[in-house]
Motif scaffolding. Structure first.
Motif, PDB file in Angstrom:
ATOM      1  N   LEU A 280      80.641 -84.020 -44.571  1.00 51.94           N
ATOM      2  CA  LEU A 280      79.191 -84.363 -45.011  1.00 51.94           C
ATOM      3  C   LEU A 280      78.291 -84.895 -44.288  1.00 51.94           C
ATOM      4  CD1 LEU A 280      80.438 -85.050 -48.753  1.00 51.94           C
ATOM      5  CD2 LEU A 280      79.595 -82.737 -47.985  1.00 51.94           C
ATOM      6  N   PRO A 354      78.880 -75.158 -48.870  1.00 47.16           N
ATOM      7  CA  PRO A 354      80.011 -76.030 -49.189  1.00 47.16           C
ATOM      8  C   PRO A 354      81.200 -75.314 -48.973  1.00 47.16           C
ATOM      9  CG  PRO A 354      78.440 -75.802 -50.974  1.00 47.16           C
ATOM     10  CD  PRO A 354      78.145 -74.945 -49.982  1.00 47.16           C
ATOM     11  N   SER A 430      76.892 -83.840 -52.396  1.00 49.09           N
ATOM     12  CA  SER A 430      77.415 -82.881 -52.017  1.00 49.09           C
ATOM     13  C   SER A 430      76.709 -81.655 -52.729  1.00 49.09           C
ATOM     14  CB  SER A 430      78.921 -82.720 -52.571  1.00 49.09           C
ATOM     15  OG  SER A 430      79.068 -82.828 -53.919  1.00 49.09           O
TER      16      SER A 430
END
Lengths: 525, 270
Positions: A280, A354, A430
């Motif tokens: 991330l 993602p 996220s």
């Protein structure tokens, strides 16, 4: 399948023989020898599903019905490659060594050092990892089919434990486990021929094996087929693993391994590349519009299989289970613990994609999220920017714990902003992204957000505590998503996160105090 | 300093003998620095045969604390052939006493009262022999280590088991603490868990089956997932780790976390 299903329900005694040899279990041997009824369902299944010597003909017939003939060039193993030995280049995740680009087998020297290290699993959460090469997963090894691999396993002098390595790419007893068993401060050497091409998991196989694996002792070795894999623009190395800590998810400090959670397969963390946030923010995987991307994906376990999925992408090819054949047009691929998959896809639209385990609680509540960041010009012919997506919604939980912290700390705005940033990164980024930009028309932006200007502090606190679903408009863009309720966060944590959000990226709403959060929480009850 | 301590221990032992003579006429008092352990029953993780699932262990004397750097330094001074610069290479590997500053000097980094490590099985055996003692056997060590603070068998107490397991999760990069900082166990023995590994006399027997014909299968079996299959208690992870650790050793090996303590037979009173 009918005939297999029928025979699998019966456990003829004859089937024990091979199963016994495979398991090398004294207890099993006693069971078979005496014909005792198998005591556990697991053993019964193991025995039942292993084709037996005595039924070899039947098994052959079955195999010929199920598998199309696939002639495969077996590597020449009549002699050891005579050229000077090459030293394998190993890489730390998420990087992958370059293709071997060799036209013939070679002798390849691999040197790997086991290190026990303390490192962050999440913000403020520390764990003692046992590693191959200092990383979780361990160093990526790349060889070619037919190579003679000379493997040196060194166990660092600072280690507490003995260790070894079982490479699933090895044909031989224990996958090299016994041959590589090494005390702290010592080194072992063994050699194996890479007979089969594929993407193979390796792991420590020292008793107690599940503990060594639970502490991060796994990695992957790619054995390229003679012709190599089709070239791509970018290759990455990602492994999922489950971790078991004494403290709850995000409990701070050095966390000990929780044996009972391990036995019950109740992980505290399910993460990519050994720690939450490994992929991330600055560490996100990167690609440009038009790139072909390949991910060498593995499941280290020790317990969980992975439903590997990249949100917003379709895998053009998946070499299922890391083998030689590929499936096309796959949304989610199932990767067994101690197994792998090679996924290829082309990225055509810029944005953040993602990587998740599509067993979604793992993604939302245990850390199994990474990002592939694709940069480049938009492509309206592929994606208009008006499509909608929705994410799995977490059920609201009772806020009992949070109500208990009655003594609200009186931190200053600066202190709350500083404390809120890491919390935001681990809890919110996220979806909302590290710079608060949101994702397209799926996740609303927080940066310079008119939503934060239009609404008062209490309303924003309410959104965090209760979640927000349904149509809203932010900075002129319509969203219709679902944000889960975050009332499991403490008043302090919510105050810190919101103080950070409301005073970053052009927002200027001042301090949110824990008392503010408590008031809204009480009002909501 | 060391010799003074020893004199004190001897004096203390003399008074113990005097005190113990009337209380327990059937047994002699333990030698200085030792306490009596057992008799008891040891349940090996891997029983060589069904008859050996429960092994009776006779009472024996065991050092209360692991041998410290200071103890071992005085041994090396008295027996210079065990100095790291004079020792025979067959008996130790290159790591032998490598954490010390010099052959007869600990240096500022090494704590005199922490357990001596970087010692081989040969050197540990020689140290104990110089004290007219020996290394404990596996069954003796395991019997002593089975005791919690309050019971000779702590294995039924989940809290105690969890505490032992936590030791194996402590990072190896931290300096070893001094001996004697933990509570004595039921037998009065200290630091069996939580500080360092310890040599035992029969370390090499841990993985090898009693019947050599079984050796191949027995050994393979204990590496991979199957290692739980014939263990008496597959949840006894601490025992697995000790067995694995011992079986990774050769008699000349030394490691940064491996020390020892000595034992002695209990002789019945004349």
């Amino acid at each position: 399948m009918g005939s297999l299903g029928a025979s699998a329900t019966v456990v003829p005694r004859a089937r024990c023989a091979l199963a016994c040899r495979l398991l090398l279990s004294l207890r099993m041997k006693q069971l078979c020898g005496s014909g005792t009824i198998l005591r556990t369902g697991v053993l019964a299944m193991l025995v039942a599903t292993v084709a037996c010597q005595d039924n070899r003909a039947e098994a052959e017939a079955f195999r010929s019905r199920m598998t199309p003939p696939a002639p495969k060039a077996a590597p020449d193993v009549t002699s050891i490659p005579s050229d000077e030995a090459l030293h394998a280049t190993l890489t730390a995740p998420p990087n992958v060594p370059p293709p071997t680009q060799r036209t013939k087998p070679a002798r390849v020297v691999v040197k790997l050092t086991v290190k026990e290290i303390e490192r962050e699993m999440s913000d403020g959460v520390r764990y003692v990892y046992w590693t191959f090469g200092g990383t979780v997963p361990g160093s990526f090894i790349r060889v070619r089919q037919g190579d003679m691999v000379e493997f040196h396993l060194q166990n660092d002098a600072s280690s507490t434990m003995p260790h070894n390595i079982d490479l699933h790419a090895v044909t031989g007893p224990g996958g090299g486990a016994e041959a590589s068993f090494t005390a702290p401060g010592h080194a072992s050497k063994f050699s194996f021929r890479a007979l089969n091409a594929g993407l193979f998991v390796y792991h420590c196989a020292t008793a107690p094996v599940p503990l060594h694996v639970a502490n991060g002792m796994y990695g992957m070795i790619l054995v390229e087929p003679p012709e190599g894999l089709p070239p791509v623009d970018r290759e990455y190395y990602v492994m999922e693993g489950d971790f078991y800590t004494k403290g709850k998810y995000h409990a701070k400090g050095l966390q000990a391994f929780d044996m009972q959670k391990g036995i019950e397969a109740r992980p505290t963390y399910v993460v990519f590349n050994g720690a939450e946030g490994s992929l991330l923010g600055d560490k996100a995987l990167k690609a440009y519009v038009g790139d072909s991307v390949r991910i060498y994906f593995g499941a280290g376990g020790p317990n969980l299989t992975s439903s590997f999925h990249v949100i917003g992408e379709i895998f053009d090819r998946v070499y299922t289970e890391g083998g030689s054949n590929y499936q096309e047009n796959v949304q989610t691929t199932m990767v067994p613990a101690g197994g792998s998959a090679i996924v290829d896809f082309k990225v055509q639209v810029p944005g953040s994609y993602p990587l998740v385990d599509h067993s979604l609680f793992r993604a939302f509540n245990q850390g199994a999220v990474g990002i592939l960041k694709v940069e480049g010009p938009p492509n309206k012919l592929v994606f208009s920017g008006k499509e909608e997506d929705s994410l799995a919604v977490q059920e609201a939980t009772k806020p009992e714990d949070s109500l208990k912290d009655a003594a609200f700390s009186n931190l200053t705005l600066e202190e709350r902003i500083a404390a809120g940033k890491p919390l935001f990164m681990s809890t919110c980024a996220s979806c909302h992204q590290a710079a608060g930009t949101g994702i397209g028309s799926t996740i609303p932006p927080l940066a310079a957000s008119d939503f934060l200007v239009r609404n008062d502090k209490d309303r924003v606190i309410e959104v965090v505590l209760n979640g927000l679903s349904g149509p809203i408009k932010v900075n002129g863009t319509a969203f219709n998503s679902s944000m889960p309720a975050w009332n499991s966060l403490s008043n302090d944590d919510v105050a810190n996160i919101l103080s950070y959000v409301m005073n970053s990226w052009g927002n200027n709403k001042g301090l949110v105090s824990a008392a503010d959060v408590a008031r809204v929480r009480q009002g909501a009850l | 300093m060391i010799s003074l301590t020893r004199v004190f221990r001897v004096l203390a032992a003399v008074s113990l003998v005097a005190a113990g003579a009337s209380a327990a006429p059937s047994a002699t008092a333990p030698p200085p620095g030792m306490k009596s352990v057992g008799p008891g029953v040891y349940r090996p993780l891997y029983a060589a045969s069904p008859a050996e699932r429960e092994v009776p262990v006779r009472a024996f004397y065991l050092d209360v604390k692991p041998v410290t750097n200071a103890d071992y330094l005085s041994f090396v001074q008295a027996h210079p052939k065990w100095r790291r610069d004079r020792v025979t290479g067959l008996f130790v590997d290159e790591g032998y006493l490598s954490h010390w500053q010099a052959a007869e000097s600990l240096g500022p980094e090494v704590r005199p009262a922490s357990p001596v490590t970087h010692v081989s099985w040969f050197s540990a055996k020689a140290y104990c022999a110089a004290r007219a003692a020996r290394l404990p056997t596996e069954r003796e060590w395991e019997l002593a280590a089975l005791a919690s603070e309050t019971s000779p068998d702590g294995s039924r107490n989940p809290e105690w088991v969890a505490r032992i397991l936590a030791f194996y999760a402590t990072p190896a990069n931290r300096p070893l603490a001094d001996v004697g900082k933990t509570k004595p166990n039921f037998w009065g023995i200290e630091d069996l868990h939580g500080l360092a590994w310890e040599w035992i006399h029969d370390y090499g027997a841990s993985l090898v089956a009693s019947d050599s014909r079984e050796k191949g299968e027995g050994q393979n079996l204990r590496f991979c997932g199957a290692s739980g299959a014939d263990a008496q208690d597959p949840a006894d992870y601490a025992s697995f780790m000790r067995v694995a650790f011992r079986s990774s050793l050769e008699a000349s090996y030394t490691t940064a976390r491996l020390g020892f303590r000595c034992a002695k037979d209990v002789r019945s009173a004349p």
